[in-house]
Each structure stands twice: as C-alpha cells, then as structure tokens.
Scaffold this active site. Structure first.
Site, PDB file in Angstrom:
ATOM      1  N   ASP A  21       0.704  -1.298  -0.207  1.00  0.00           N
ATOM      2  CA  ASP A  21       0.099   0.041  -0.006  1.00  0.00           C
ATOM      3  C   ASP A  21       0.875   1.239   0.029  1.00  0.00           C
ATOM      4  OD1 ASP A  21      -2.200   1.550   0.002  1.00  0.00           O
ATOM      5  OD2 ASP A  21      -2.425   1.273   2.237  1.00  0.00           O
ATOM      6  N   ASN A  69     -11.071  -2.359  -5.493  1.00  0.00           N
ATOM      7  CA  ASN A  69     -10.473  -1.398  -6.134  1.00  0.00           C
ATOM      8  C   ASN A  69     -10.979  -0.799  -7.427  1.00  0.00           C
ATOM      9  OD1 ASN A  69      -6.975  -2.394  -4.939  1.00  0.00           O
ATOM     10  ND2 ASN A  69      -8.210  -0.866  -4.004  1.00  0.00           N
TER      11      ASN A  69
HETATM   12  C1  IPE Z   1      -5.492  -2.628  -0.111  1.00  0.00           C
HETATM   13  O1  IPE Z   1      -5.134  -1.239  -0.160  1.00  0.00           O
HETATM   14  C2  IPE Z   1      -5.554  -3.497  -1.401  1.00  0.00           C
HETATM   15  C3  IPE Z   1      -4.124  -3.491  -2.194  1.00  0.00           C
HETATM   16  C4  IPE Z   1      -2.983  -3.126  -1.708  1.00  0.00           C
HETATM   17  C5  IPE Z   1      -4.187  -4.251  -3.529  1.00  0.00           C
HETATM   18  P1  IPE Z   1      -6.227  -0.098  -0.323  1.00  0.00           P
HETATM   19  O2  IPE Z   1      -5.372   1.059  -0.625  1.00  0.00           O
HETATM   20  O3  IPE Z   1      -7.000  -0.607  -1.583  1.00  0.00           O
HETATM   21  O4  IPE Z   1      -7.035  -0.121   0.687  1.00  0.00           O
HETATM   22  P2  IPE Z   1      -7.748   0.828   1.898  1.00  0.00           P
HETATM   23  O5  IPE Z   1      -8.885   1.377   0.716  1.00  0.00           O
HETATM   24  O6  IPE Z   1      -7.021   1.778   2.057  1.00  0.00           O
HETATM   25  O7  IPE Z   1      -8.217   0.037   2.973  1.00  0.00           O
HETATM   26  C1  IPE Z   2      -1.543   0.205  -3.323  1.00  0.00           C
HETATM   27  O1  IPE Z   2      -1.275   1.675  -3.180  1.00  0.00           O
HETATM   28  C2  IPE Z   2      -1.786  -0.174  -4.707  1.00  0.00           C
HETATM   29  C3  IPE Z   2      -3.153  -0.700  -5.088  1.00  0.00           C
HETATM   30  C4  IPE Z   2      -4.064  -0.712  -4.112  1.00  0.00           C
HETATM   31  C5  IPE Z   2      -3.474  -1.116  -6.422  1.00  0.00           C
HETATM   32  P1  IPE Z   2      -2.541   2.686  -3.258  1.00  0.00           P
HETATM   33  O2  IPE Z   2      -2.884   2.960  -4.745  1.00  0.00           O
HETATM   34  O3  IPE Z   2      -3.625   2.212  -2.506  1.00  0.00           O
HETATM   35  O4  IPE Z   2      -1.591   4.025  -2.750  1.00  0.00           O
HETATM   36  P2  IPE Z   2      -2.287   4.957  -1.715  1.00  0.00           P
HETATM   37  O5  IPE Z   2      -2.710   4.090  -0.534  1.00  0.00           O
HETATM   38  O6  IPE Z   2      -3.671   5.699  -2.393  1.00  0.00           O
HETATM   39  O7  IPE Z   2      -1.328   5.810  -1.239  1.00  0.00           O
HETATM   40 MG    MG Z   3      -3.950   2.533  -0.404  1.00  0.00          MG
END
Ligand code: IPE
Ligand code: IPE
Ligand code: MG
Length: 245
Positions: A21, A69
């Site tokens: 993340d 997502n």
């Molecule tokens: C969790 O991260 C999913 C992945 C790393 C693919 P998110 O960024 O989607 O999670 P939330 O929304 O902060 O809980």
């Molecule tokens: C994790 O990084 C990757 C996926 C969820 C695909 P994020 O895209 O969630 O990055 P933040 O959490 O918005 O910084």
């Molecule tokens: Mg994230």
C-alpha cells in the site's frame, strides 16, 4: 550493520503475505500522477520477490488489486490492468530463470480478458517451477473467498457427497482459493495504515501482523529483513501460556 546476518535462516516464515500500500501517496509526494506510484511499486515487487526467494520463503502472496479497487477512477483501474499485463509479459522469463512459480487468487474471470489471458499464460509457463510460489491476489477479497468456499461446500452437502458434520477447519480451508498453501505466518502492510482491507480474512487467524510506515515503492530489501527479524523475535503462543511452549 548488516541486517541479513541477524536473520535466523532456519526459521524463515514459509508463507509471507503483503498488502502493498501507498503507491498513490508516494507519487503525490513527488507531484506525479498516481500511476507513477504504481509503476515504481513494480520495482519493489521485483526486489522483494527476489529477496524472498533467496531467503527460502516458499510462498509470497501479494495483494495487487482488491475487489473494492474497481471503485477507483476508471483511468487508474485501466492503468493498473495494463501495467499488470506489461509487467507479466516482461517478468515471466525472469520468474522462470529464477525457478519461481506464478499463481493467482481472486475472482479472476472478472478481469479484463487481456489481463486474464496474460496471467493464465504466466501461470501455465511457470507451473513446474518449485523454488518459490509468487501468488498474486487479484480482484481478490477475503469475504468473496469465504462466500465462494461456503457455496462450494453447500453444493457438496446438497449433492450428498459431504455431510454438515464433516465441515471442519481443514475442509473449509480446502475450499478456499489458497487450498494447499499454508496460512501466512507473517502479514506485512506498508504505508502506515493499520487495517486488513479484506485480505486473507480466514488465513490470517494466527498470523503475526507487521505494519510499517513506508510507502510501498520505497520498501526495500532491508525493510523486508527488518520485518522478518521482528517476526523472529515474537513469541507465537497460539492460545497457550509462555511456559507451555
Ligand atoms: C489494499 O489497499 C489493496 C491493495 C493493496 C491491492 P487499498 O489502498 O485499496 O486499501 P484501503 O482502501 O486503504 O483500505
Ligand atoms: C496500493 O497503493 C496499490 C493498489 C491498491 C493497487 P495505493 O494505490 O492504494 O496507494 P495509496 O494508498 O492511495 O497511497
Ligand atoms: Mg491504498
């Protein structure tokens, strides 16, 4: 100090799961679009996969795309799916060279067909590798998986091939997407968020959780070593007392 030397190589967790993340916030820090963060996240995936394999980890399960997502802007979703195709195409040879098997968990049939086809091709091409399994959670959610397992079990009960009293921990596990894979001993989440976000809900019942305040694209070899060293210092009691161990 060399962190690697502090790791006890005899007790490497066989299965490590990671919630990668912080890509978006990492990009924002540099004034770049979120996709820039995802691209740099791939570099971290490459590095950590190699390091995990070298340490003797058997299964590395990476959360690459959650069911939730899909709710992101379409542009970002499309970019993520394209990046996946692009990365798989480039990396499959490296995975083969390194004897790493690629597998995936999640509702894969709902992925765009190009992503799905490329993924399955990679799975097929690496199926005989046995040094480490790189398991991608794609269009994955823990609740989805639990419901899938429940439906499959219900069908078997209905068909009379399984009786309700036979449904155990083990039987349930065998109906999950992770059937045959041991539960993760260690779950790492980067980016400083302290939540599970629908990841491996059943499997992490007794996992050690490690949260680190580093955005995924900045997560390096040394950070991975730190997580393992931390893990190795914990006492895993599984409900028992310290004296019983
Ligand atoms: C969790 O991260 C999913 C992945 C790393 C693919 P998110 O960024 O989607 O999670 P939330 O929304 O902060 O809980
Ligand atoms: C994790 O990084 C990757 C996926 C969820 C695909 P994020 O895209 O969630 O990055 P933040 O959490 O918005 O910084
Ligand atoms: Mg994230």
């Amino acid at each position: 100090m060399d962190l690697k030397t502090q790791i006890n190589l005899d007790v490497i967790p066989p299965h490590i799961a990671i919630i990668m993340d912080g890509n978006g916030r990492w990009a924002k820090k540099y004034g770049k679009p979120r996709v820039f963060g995802h691209r740099n996240g791939v570099k971290a995936v490459r590095e950590i996969t190699e390091v995990a394999a070298n340490l003797g980890v058997s299964y590395l399960t990476l959360y690459a795309f959650s069911t939730e997502n899909w709710n992101r802007p379409r542009l970002e979703v499309n970019a993520l799916m394209s990046l996946l195709v692009e990365t798989l195409k480039v990396e499959i040879n490296t995975l083969n060279k390194n004897n790493i098997k690629l597998t995936a968990i999640g509702d894969l049939s709902q992925l765009p067909s190009r992503t799905y086809d490329t993924l399955l091709e990679g799975v097929e091409k690496t199926k005989n590798n046995d040094r480490m399994t790189l398991n991608l959670a794609l269009n994955y959610s823990g609740r989805w998986e639990i419901i899938q397992a429940t439906k499959a079990i219900a069908e078997k009960v209905k068909a009379g091939v399984l009786s309700p009293s036979e449904v155990s921990d083990q039987v349930f596990s065998e109906h999950l997407a992770t059937a045959g894979i041991p539960d993760p001993e260690l779950l790492i989440r980067t980016s400083g968020e302290y939540r599970i976000s629908n990841y491996l809900l059943w499997q992490i019942a007794y996992s050690e959780l490690y949260f680190v305040d580093i955005y995924w694209p900045d997560f390096r070899e040394e950070d991975f070593y730190k997580a393992i060293i931390d893990f190795q210092q914990r006492e895993r009691r599984f409900g028992k007392t310290s004296d019983q161990l």
